[in-house]
Design a protein around this motif. Sequence first.
Motif, PDB file in Angstrom:
ATOM      1  N   TRP A  99     -14.445  24.669  48.489  1.00 41.74           N
ATOM      2  CA  TRP A  99     -14.005  25.493  47.577  1.00 41.74           C
ATOM      3  C   TRP A  99     -14.978  26.732  47.456  1.00 41.74           C
ATOM      4  O   TRP A  99     -14.454  27.709  47.280  1.00 41.74           O
ATOM      5  N   ARG A 100     -16.085  26.617  47.315  1.00 42.40           N
ATOM      6  CA  ARG A 100     -17.176  27.302  47.130  1.00 42.40           C
ATOM      7  C   ARG A 100     -16.929  28.447  48.222  1.00 42.40           C
ATOM      8  O   ARG A 100     -17.304  29.627  48.099  1.00 42.40           O
TER       9      ARG A 100
ATOM     10  N   ASP B 275     -14.113  30.646  47.998  1.00 39.49           N
ATOM     11  CA  ASP B 275     -14.357  31.605  46.806  1.00 39.49           C
ATOM     12  C   ASP B 275     -15.115  32.871  47.461  1.00 39.49           C
ATOM     13  O   ASP B 275     -15.244  34.120  47.062  1.00 39.49           O
TER      14      ASP B 275
ATOM     15  N   ASP C 259     -13.267  35.269  49.422  1.00 37.69           N
ATOM     16  CA  ASP C 259     -12.407  36.056  48.602  1.00 37.69           C
ATOM     17  C   ASP C 259     -11.039  35.552  49.224  1.00 37.69           C
ATOM     18  O   ASP C 259      -9.947  36.285  49.174  1.00 37.69           O
TER      19      ASP C 259
ATOM     20  N   ASP D  70      -8.926  33.638  47.826  1.00 35.36           N
ATOM     21  CA  ASP D  70      -7.823  33.487  46.748  1.00 35.36           C
ATOM     22  C   ASP D  70      -6.828  34.824  46.953  1.00 35.36           C
ATOM     23  O   ASP D  70      -5.725  34.556  46.962  1.00 35.36           O
TER      24      ASP D  70
ATOM     25  N   SER E 130      -7.668  25.668  39.191  1.00 37.73           N
ATOM     26  CA  SER E 130      -8.640  25.662  40.327  1.00 37.73           C
ATOM     27  C   SER E 130      -9.741  24.695  40.347  1.00 37.73           C
ATOM     28  O   SER E 130      -9.816  23.983  39.256  1.00 37.73           O
TER      29      SER E 130
ATOM     30  N   SER F  38     -12.671  25.068  40.479  1.00 36.57           N
ATOM     31  CA  SER F  38     -13.958  25.398  39.453  1.00 36.57           C
ATOM     32  C   SER F  38     -13.447  25.131  38.154  1.00 36.57           C
ATOM     33  O   SER F  38     -14.264  24.674  37.181  1.00 36.57           O
TER      34      SER F  38
END
Length: 431
Positions: free
Chosen positions: A85-86, A89, A92, A94, A403, A405
Amino acid sequence: MVMDELTRLQQKLDGEQGNLRTLDSYFMGTQPASYLSTDAQAALQGRLRVLSVNYPRLLVNSIAERLQVTGFREYGAEDVDSALWRAWDANDLDQQSHLAHIDALAYGRSFVIVWADKFGNPRVTVESPEQMTALHDPATGQLYAAYKQWTLEDGVTVEAVRYDADQIIRYSGTSGAVRPVDSIPNPLGVVPVVELINKRRLLDLDGDSEFADIVPLVDALNKIMSDAMVTSEYFARPRRWVTGLEVMEDDDGNPINPFTDSPSRVWQSEDPDTKFRQFASADLSSYSTLTATITQQIGAISGLPPHYLGLNGDQPPSADSIRSAEASLVARCIGHQRTFGAAWAQVAQLISLVSGNVQVPSYETLWASAETRTPAQAADAAAKLVGMGVPLTSALSDPLGYSPSQIQQIQAIKKTEPAPVPVTTGGNSNE
């Protein structure tokens, strides 16, 4: 003569441009008018070039806004893969994943390229089918070659990249005459391209536009609205007629309008037998009835609920009626989550592969709920799931839609909170 793969890729990309431009015009609401007669166009005198009720974009956006990726996890695992997931992110995705869904729904497909940047970190980009195409194995349907081509600002120079399982080749030149200028090996061993396909049938390898079925109805609706504008311009306002008035003629025998040069809006005649009258104005209510009928057909085919199409009048629908009306749209979104979820899981595997993982696991894509829920309803559903033994992480992801995070932050805060003090009732503490 057997056609080489580069030529096949170039010809396929070129052959798709016409259909893509047509779909783009409908999505942008700039498609030419259909069913509009030549007389009607002449009557408008160029003042109504395009009149579009843009239901295709409404349909695409209504589905895309309900397709929100919330994380990835390995099959059998409870927690979301935080490292993956990092990387999501950092690229970008998302925002970019939302654009990929829009293009896939509008054009029938979009592409995702996974490679490494100069520091060795995963680099993920979303590509449009206007610049990219792919070839599929007819036996398995698997993508085995991809090709991206774009034109530089000078309008002449063409750059291109071909993606194969064993190498990546860069080309340069002009349209239809590119030559290889660089080549690097592909250490991944697979084509680093994933295709998001809006597939409707088994053999639909290149996908289909989500609004393809409503295009004829949209054209018909635009025609009705154009007719209404013509009627409003030429017949809704009163038209007058006069009798008993001598008509003068010019030197060529053409009749002269006696009221053209009048400085006043008042018509007058010296002949006492002259009579002025006016025709009744046209009734435009029939257009409203026909517009509502066509709009209902668009809703039935597309799955858009009536309150999206403005068919409920002034009375706002209740929450229960909204959920019932959105059932077809939600079911369609869940179907897209299954289709696009498999593609994003492949992207997750490629990210893991680029990151240097030798054992690449199988991932499943996690989505936010496609249903319309109030915060109270989502919290109540999550509390009931936790009470049934569902892990807190899963409940925070769906139905609450946090999410990865945010889930990590919530769990970290929860660990620092003091344990609740038990409360005793019904007895004396000194006993």
